[in-house]
Design an enzyme around this catalytic site. Structure first.
Site, PDB file in Angstrom:
ATOM      1  CB  VAL A 186     -48.504  -5.538  70.819  1.00  0.00           C
ATOM      2  CG1 VAL A 186     -48.624  -4.101  69.930  1.00  0.00           C
ATOM      3  CG2 VAL A 186     -47.972  -5.159  72.530  1.00  0.00           C
ATOM      4  CG  ASN A 225     -42.937 -13.726  70.516  1.00  0.00           C
ATOM      5  OD1 ASN A 225     -42.200 -14.786  70.584  1.00  0.00           O
ATOM      6  ND2 ASN A 225     -42.826 -12.655  71.555  1.00  0.00           N
ATOM      7  CD  GLN A 264     -48.738 -11.015  67.577  1.00  0.00           C
ATOM      8  OE1 GLN A 264     -49.098 -12.128  67.021  1.00  0.00           O
ATOM      9  NE2 GLN A 264     -48.622  -9.928  66.967  1.00  0.00           N
ATOM     10  CG  ASP A 320     -39.908  -4.397  74.931  1.00  0.00           C
ATOM     11  OD1 ASP A 320     -40.313  -5.365  73.783  1.00  0.00           O
ATOM     12  OD2 ASP A 320     -40.426  -4.706  76.086  1.00  0.00           O
ATOM     13  CG  HIS A 333     -44.003  -6.638  67.801  1.00  0.00           C
ATOM     14  ND1 HIS A 333     -45.179  -7.022  67.651  1.00  0.00           N
ATOM     15  CD2 HIS A 333     -43.382  -7.572  68.820  1.00  0.00           C
ATOM     16  CE1 HIS A 333     -45.644  -7.876  68.780  1.00  0.00           C
ATOM     17  NE2 HIS A 333     -44.427  -8.155  69.478  1.00  0.00           N
ATOM     18  CB  ILE A 334     -38.716  -7.767  63.775  1.00  0.00           C
ATOM     19  CG1 ILE A 334     -39.511  -8.064  62.899  1.00  0.00           C
ATOM     20  CG2 ILE A 334     -37.400  -8.796  64.272  1.00  0.00           C
ATOM     21  CD1 ILE A 334     -38.565  -7.631  61.368  1.00  0.00           C
ATOM     22  CG  HIS A 335     -39.451  -9.226  70.371  1.00  0.00           C
ATOM     23  ND1 HIS A 335     -39.534  -8.529  71.419  1.00  0.00           N
ATOM     24  CD2 HIS A 335     -40.642  -9.580  70.092  1.00  0.00           C
ATOM     25  CE1 HIS A 335     -40.713  -8.804  72.013  1.00  0.00           C
ATOM     26  NE2 HIS A 335     -41.385  -9.369  70.920  1.00  0.00           N
TER      27      HIS A 335
END
Ligand code: DGP
Length: 112
Positions: free
Chosen positions: A94, A85, A92, A28, A98-100
């Site tokens: 973007v 998110n 969110q 990130d 996506h998985i943080h």
């Protein structure tokens, strides 16, 4: 097209830590923990809300199974947090699923 598609296509740089035929993980740009990576499908799905049980079942399983693999590769296996998110109200920014994956420090609960 989001910035993540540009990362997948190597149109903009990213610190990629894992890649296979279905997904990509990269650090990130604004890390919230010593280890903070984003795991994304190569298919541009907006969010969890756009997932289809018909089209994305295998991809979902693959992403979930890839999380511990990436965590382990980065040395945080056994102690990390995953966050997804969904929607602007949840933060969110973007709109490519996506998985943080966060770790490398003690993480507090509940999140803000
Ligand atoms: P979210 O708020 O859940 O949509 O998270 C989006 C994350 O994406 C945020 O933590 C910052 C990260 N991000 C945004 N643009 C870029 C970029 O160009 N490169 C990288 N590596 N990360 C980005």
């Amino acid at each position: 097209m989001t910035i993540f598609t540009k990362i997948i296509n190597r149109e903009i740089p990213a610190d990629i830590v894992y890649e296979d035929d279905q997904c990509l993980a990269f650090r990130d740009i604004n890390p919230q923990a010593p280890v903070h990576v984003l795991l994304i499908p190569k298919t541009a799905i907006v969010s969890l809300d756009q997932l289809s049980a018909v089209d994305h079942r295998d991809l979902c399983a693959h992403l979930m199974l890839t999380v511990p693999k990436v965590a382990s590769l980065l040395g945080i296996g056994g102690g990390y947090r995953t966050v997804i998110n969904t929607g602007a109200q949840a933060g969110q920014t973007v709109f490519h699923l996506h998985i943080h994956i966060l770790g490398g420090r003690d993480l507090k609960w509940p999140p803000g």
